[in-house]
Design a protein around this motif. Structure first.
Motif, mmCIF file in Angstrom:
data_model
loop_
_atom_site.group_PDB
_atom_site.id
_atom_site.type_symbol
_atom_site.label_atom_id
_atom_site.label_comp_id
_atom_site.label_asym_id
_atom_site.label_seq_id
_atom_site.Cartn_x
_atom_site.Cartn_y
_atom_site.Cartn_z
ATOM 1 N N THR A 176 -93.248 -8.683 -32.791
ATOM 2 C CA THR A 176 -93.512 -8.614 -31.349
ATOM 3 C C THR A 176 -94.542 -9.647 -30.935
ATOM 4 N N THR A 177 -95.573 -9.854 -31.759
ATOM 5 C CA THR A 177 -96.592 -10.862 -31.458
ATOM 6 C C THR A 177 -95.987 -12.253 -31.428
ATOM 7 N N LEU A 178 -95.071 -12.542 -32.362
ATOM 8 C CA LEU A 178 -94.399 -13.847 -32.377
ATOM 9 C C LEU A 178 -93.545 -14.024 -31.121
ATOM 10 N N LEU A 179 -92.863 -12.974 -30.691
ATOM 11 C CA LEU A 179 -92.069 -13.068 -29.465
ATOM 12 C C LEU A 179 -92.956 -13.377 -28.258
ATOM 13 N N LYS A 180 -94.137 -12.767 -28.212
ATOM 14 C CA LYS A 180 -95.071 -13.052 -27.106
ATOM 15 C C LYS A 180 -95.503 -14.509 -27.121
ATOM 16 N N LEU A 181 -95.709 -15.059 -28.318
ATOM 17 C CA LEU A 181 -96.051 -16.487 -28.425
ATOM 18 C C LEU A 181 -94.904 -17.345 -27.898
ATOM 19 N N LEU A 182 -93.675 -17.037 -28.311
ATOM 20 C CA LEU A 182 -92.523 -17.807 -27.850
ATOM 21 C C LEU A 182 -92.358 -17.712 -26.334
ATOM 22 N N ALA A 183 -92.657 -16.516 -25.792
ATOM 23 C CA ALA A 183 -92.510 -16.311 -24.348
ATOM 24 C C ALA A 183 -93.656 -16.913 -23.535
ATOM 25 N N GLY A 184 -94.677 -17.450 -24.214
ATOM 26 C CA GLY A 184 -95.814 -18.029 -23.520
ATOM 27 C C GLY A 184 -96.812 -17.016 -23.022
ATOM 28 N N GLU A 185 -96.735 -15.781 -23.552
ATOM 29 C CA GLU A 185 -97.635 -14.719 -23.111
ATOM 30 C C GLU A 185 -98.913 -14.655 -23.941
ATOM 31 N N ARG A 186 -98.994 -15.426 -25.001
ATOM 32 C CA ARG A 186 -100.238 -15.601 -25.740
ATOM 33 C C ARG A 186 -100.252 -16.997 -26.350
ATOM 34 N N GLU A 187 -101.456 -17.512 -26.592
ATOM 35 C CA GLU A 187 -101.614 -18.856 -27.128
ATOM 36 C C GLU A 187 -101.680 -18.809 -28.649
ATOM 37 N N GLN A 204 -90.879 -4.003 -25.248
ATOM 38 C CA GLN A 204 -90.672 -2.586 -25.524
ATOM 39 C C GLN A 204 -91.372 -1.708 -24.488
ATOM 40 N N GLU A 205 -92.257 -2.305 -23.667
ATOM 41 C CA GLU A 205 -92.902 -1.544 -22.606
ATOM 42 C C GLU A 205 -92.009 -1.551 -21.363
ATOM 43 N N LEU A 206 -92.039 -0.449 -20.621
ATOM 44 C CA LEU A 206 -91.244 -0.343 -19.392
ATOM 45 C C LEU A 206 -91.997 -0.990 -18.236
ATOM 46 N N HIS A 207 -91.314 -1.856 -17.479
ATOM 47 C CA HIS A 207 -91.926 -2.469 -16.315
ATOM 48 C C HIS A 207 -91.952 -1.469 -15.156
ATOM 49 N N ASP A 208 -93.011 -1.543 -14.390
ATOM 50 C CA ASP A 208 -93.175 -0.607 -13.279
ATOM 51 C C ASP A 208 -92.414 -1.096 -12.046
#
Length: 594
Positions: A326-337, A356-360
């Protein structure tokens, strides 16, 4: 063959809705039965009536004398104040003279279910929902039984855990009745299939592939009006027939009939055409990682990794729970550096990230409004769909499309989240466990869309069937700081994991044989104190995990309350920092103990 349980003209309703209507069936010794059907269609109700947890409104349920049966439902209850050992062993009459053997058996089962760090004296009170499910499953698996009844046992397991559970159940002699949406698991474990549909239970010989064939053949003979479902079943059968030999050789239906049924079904996707279209939409550069380091606390997920993801790449990413997917996916998505190195994103990239979190969303919105809020129509590969048609693909019928978002279940919100993402017509899809809470019919619809989707896709999923179906290549995180390409796919991943575990076990044994004293270099008293502190850290981490889960639920509930939403989000960020600090201290102490 001994008959273990019989249902005779059983009916069961909740409110005015009949879930079971005059159902008669039985379970015999040695049968391994998979139960399938739409969400809310009565599968869990069937299991509860069969196991004696719920009384039928009409009809009769009978069990053989002295039947040894265990039931693991989704509503897991563990004894208050119990440890893992108590929860698993105490209810089953293990005596002190068998304690050592019983403990070894429990450790083996927990290890197979991916809970290797769990001590038998750990209190279960603060466990997360997933951990409690796995402990309850372990309590059933350590017993000698005639019948084992399981409701979604593969939830909360990674690919390796699902494979272990399948192997374990195949080795057992007892009968099985299993509700699951994991199609690889169904086809590997089960020799019969029950489909719960419209209050009835249709029975089929064989596992998932056999059921798909029978379903398609039944639609053809009956000249079913549901043309879309019929075509999906035929397409699914075509893929099964063209797949690996292990899949095509297992079904017991007549090969000639299957080939006749699928003779006019095209290949699931034209890879060359899709790749050419993806290049026109995306250009040469999509996502690139160059000399990247990625860390969680002091733990290195990636070290000096270079990875280039091109137009039309369809990638499955696997690894054990906690490996950093999940952390790697966040990196790919640009959500973490990255902690070091460079991430590059192509100029024409339009990215969608399913977390995996539900958007409000505003609770008063209707389902159709929530989809149309993104766009009225969408072109997905060869399909041009309206918002309403896409909603139907994800299980929202015409009537259900006018349901307020606030009234949806967690699974329905997940489907709505996915529909909204696709409605935006992205050209790069990043999907984190997209199959969670989807029934088999919805999974088929999703896979049909992804089959012909002309873009770049990175998927994390414990559903190996989905990964094998929609992805062209597989990469794995093995915890060595590298990203490993696996030309042999999931099977190669499982072989490598088996080899790694065997090597670690051998090294541990050699170190134990060579070290008469503590490997940590601490005195006995110091090591005892350190291990006690380590256990305390683990309990605190478990509590934080439960708090994190609770906060995510509260965030979903606070969709229409901006102030509360901001406060909860701030609390969640603080919790993440506390958790990172505690994990760092745990790893330092674990390293000290060796």
């Amino acid at each position: 063959m001994v008959n273990l349980v019989n249902l005779e003209t059983v009916s069961k309703s909740y409110g005015v809705r009949p879930l079971l209507d005059g159902v008669s069936l039985g379970v015999s010794d040695g049968e391994r039965i998979g139960v399938v059907g739409l969400n809310g269609g009565g599968k869990t109700t069937l299991l509860e009536v069969l196991a004696g947890l719920a009384e039928p409104d009409d009809g009769r349920v009978s069990q053989s004398r002295d039947l040894r049966m265990a039931v693991v439902t989704q509503r897991t209850e563990l004894p208050e104040g119990a440890t893992v050992r108590n929860a698993v062993l105490d209810p089953h009459g293990f005596t002190a003279e068998h304690e050592w053997a019983a403990d070894a058996r429990v450790r083996s089962v927990l290890s197979g279910l991916g809970m290797t760090r769990l001590g038998l004296d750990t209190p279960v009170g603060d466990f997360s929902g997933g951990e409690r499910r796995r402990v309850a499953l372990a309590a059933a698996l350590v017993r000698d039984l005639d019948l084992l009844v399981l409701d979604e046992p593969t939830n909360h397991l990674d690919v390796e855990g699902v494979r272990w559970l399948a192997d374990h159940l195949l080795e057992r002699k007892c009968a099985l009745v299993i509700v699951t949406h994991d199609r690889w698991f169904l086809d590997t474990v089960c020799n019969r299939t029950w489909e719960v549909v419209d209050g009835k239970v249709e029975q089929y010989e064989g596992g998932y592939a056999d059921w798909i064939f029978a379903r398609a053949e039944r639609a053809r003979i009956a000249q079913a009006t549901e043309e879309r479902r019929q075509n999906l079943a035929r397409k699914e059968l075509a893929w099964l027939q063209r797949g690996a030999k292990a899949r095509t050789s297992k079904p017991r239906y007549r090969v000639e009939a299957a080939e006749a049924l699928i003779s006019d079904v095209p290949e699931p996707r034209d890879t060359v055409e899709l790749l050419a279209f993806a290049k026109r939409r995306l250009g040469k550069t999509v996502l690139e990682l160059e000399d990247v380091d990625l860390r969680i606390g002091d733990r290195a997920l990636l070290e000096n990794v270079t990875w280039r993801i091109g137009p039309g790449d369809r990638i499955g990413l696997v690894g054990v729970n906690g490996s950093g997917k999940t952390t790697l996916l966040k990196l790919l998505a640009g959500e973490r550096e990255p902690d070091a190195g460079k991430r590059t994103e192509g100029k024409t990239v339009r990215m969608a990230h399913l977390t995996q979190e539900l958007h409000d969303l505003p609770g008063e919105w209707r389902v159709l409004e929530a989809i149309e809020n993104v766009a009225k129509t969408v072109t997905l590969g060869k399909y041009e769909l309206s918002a309403s048609q896409l909603g139907e693909r994800f299980g929202f019928g015409k009537g259900r499309q006018w349901t307020p978002v606030g009234d949806l279940s967690g699974g329905e919100r997940r489907r709505l989240q996915l529909a909204r993402l696709l409605m935006a017509e992205p050209n790069v899809l990043i999907l984190d466990e997209p199959t969670n809470d989807l029934d088999i019919d919805t999974l088929q619809q999703l896979e049909d869309l992804l089959d012909t989707w002309p873009g770049t896709m990175i998927v994390v999923s414990h559903d190996r069937y989905l990964v094998e179906r929609v992805c062209d290549s597989v990469f794995a995180l093995f915890g060595d700081g590298k990203l490993t390409h696996l030309p042999g796919g999931i099977d190669e991943y499982l072989r490598k994991r088996h080899s790694l575990l065997a090597a670690e076990s051998s090294v541990g044994k050699q170190a134990g044989d060579a070290a008469p004293a503590s490997r940590s270099g601490l005195s006995g008293a110091e090591e005892h104190a350190a291990r006690k502190e380590l256990a305390r850290f683990e309990r605190q981490l478990d509590k934080l995990a439960k708090r994190e889960s609770d906060l995510h639920e509260k965030l979903a509930e606070a969709a229409t309350e901006p102030e509360r939403l901001a406060a909860l989000n701030s609390e969640l960020q603080s919790l993440h920092q506390e958790k990172d600090d505690l994990e760092t201290r745990w790893m330092e102490l674990a390293d000290q103990l060796g």
